[in-house]
Design a protein around this motif. Structure first.
Motif, mmCIF file in Angstrom:
data_model
loop_
_atom_site.group_PDB
_atom_site.id
_atom_site.type_symbol
_atom_site.label_atom_id
_atom_site.label_comp_id
_atom_site.label_asym_id
_atom_site.label_seq_id
_atom_site.Cartn_x
_atom_site.Cartn_y
_atom_site.Cartn_z
ATOM 1 N N VAL A 10 4.898 -0.282 -3.383
ATOM 2 C CA VAL A 10 3.858 0.255 -3.401
ATOM 3 C C VAL A 10 3.164 1.943 -2.736
ATOM 4 O O VAL A 10 2.320 2.064 -2.973
ATOM 5 C CB VAL A 10 3.633 -0.915 -1.480
ATOM 6 C CG1 VAL A 10 1.968 -0.528 -1.666
ATOM 7 C CG2 VAL A 10 3.095 -2.666 -2.026
ATOM 8 N N LEU A 11 4.838 2.374 -1.984
ATOM 9 C CA LEU A 11 4.449 3.913 -1.099
ATOM 10 C C LEU A 11 3.953 4.474 -3.019
ATOM 11 O O LEU A 11 3.159 5.525 -2.963
ATOM 12 C CB LEU A 11 5.507 3.998 -0.869
ATOM 13 C CG LEU A 11 5.765 5.251 -0.466
ATOM 14 C CD1 LEU A 11 4.042 5.715 0.664
ATOM 15 C CD2 LEU A 11 6.583 5.908 -0.095
ATOM 16 N N ALA A 12 5.172 4.000 -4.182
ATOM 17 C CA ALA A 12 4.484 4.706 -5.555
ATOM 18 C C ALA A 12 3.168 4.266 -6.402
ATOM 19 O O ALA A 12 3.528 5.855 -6.617
ATOM 20 C CB ALA A 12 5.907 4.106 -6.279
ATOM 21 N N GLY A 13 3.425 3.471 -5.769
ATOM 22 C CA GLY A 13 1.929 3.368 -6.822
ATOM 23 C C GLY A 13 0.869 3.622 -6.034
ATOM 24 O O GLY A 13 -0.158 4.188 -6.104
ATOM 25 N N PHE A 14 0.846 4.053 -4.256
ATOM 26 C CA PHE A 14 -0.150 4.699 -3.829
ATOM 27 C C PHE A 14 -0.257 5.899 -4.322
ATOM 28 O O PHE A 14 -1.947 6.778 -4.305
ATOM 29 C CB PHE A 14 0.496 4.535 -2.585
ATOM 30 C CG PHE A 14 -1.085 4.986 -1.786
ATOM 31 C CD1 PHE A 14 -2.656 4.833 -0.489
ATOM 32 C CD2 PHE A 14 -0.678 5.740 -0.530
ATOM 33 C CE1 PHE A 14 -2.742 5.123 -0.305
ATOM 34 C CE2 PHE A 14 -0.919 6.342 0.244
ATOM 35 C CZ PHE A 14 -2.579 6.562 0.065
ATOM 36 N N MET A 15 0.814 6.756 -4.752
ATOM 37 C CA MET A 15 0.534 8.020 -4.240
ATOM 38 C C MET A 15 0.463 7.949 -5.610
ATOM 39 O O MET A 15 -0.515 9.300 -5.807
ATOM 40 C CB MET A 15 2.064 8.584 -4.266
ATOM 41 C CG MET A 15 2.811 8.923 -2.732
ATOM 42 S SD MET A 15 2.173 9.536 -1.926
ATOM 43 C CE MET A 15 2.807 11.109 -1.676
#
Length: 107
Positions: A10-15
């Motif tokens: 989720v964090l990688a997608g958000f970034m």
């Protein structure tokens, strides 16, 4: 472990989304700073719908292949990755070694 992976993805997608939005904002800012539209100046991300089909372009490059087409193309090339093979071998060796050490201490 699953929760960590979900959070990481989720964090990688958000970034990734934030980077694309930032590139688009920079593009808009450059257009406003110049004061005119330059036809050679491409948008960072453009999405167009034509005849019920969605066309996506990132940094001027067309994204036309689906995941299935990419997967079929990768399977067709049958590439050999030396580092992948070395990593698998090292993982097998370390796993066997760790298992032997644990069994030695538990017996």
């Amino acid at each position: 472990m699953k929760l960590f992976m979900v959070k990481s993805l989720v964090l990688a997608g958000f970034m990734f989304a934030a980077a694309l939005i930032g590139m688009q904002a920079a593009n808009t800012g450059i257009d406003r700073m110049k004061g005119y539209e330059d036809p050679d100046f491409k948008q960072a991300v453009s999405i167009q719908k034509e005849n019920g089909e969605t066309q996506v372009a990132i940094m001027g490059g067309e994204v036309s292949e689906t995941i299935e087409e990419k997967k079929a193309q990768l399977e067709k090339t049958e590439g050999y990755n030396l580092f992948s093979s070395l990593g698998k071998g090292l993982g097998t060796i370390l796993s066997g070694l760790a298992k032997a050490v644990v069994e030695a201490f538990t017996d």
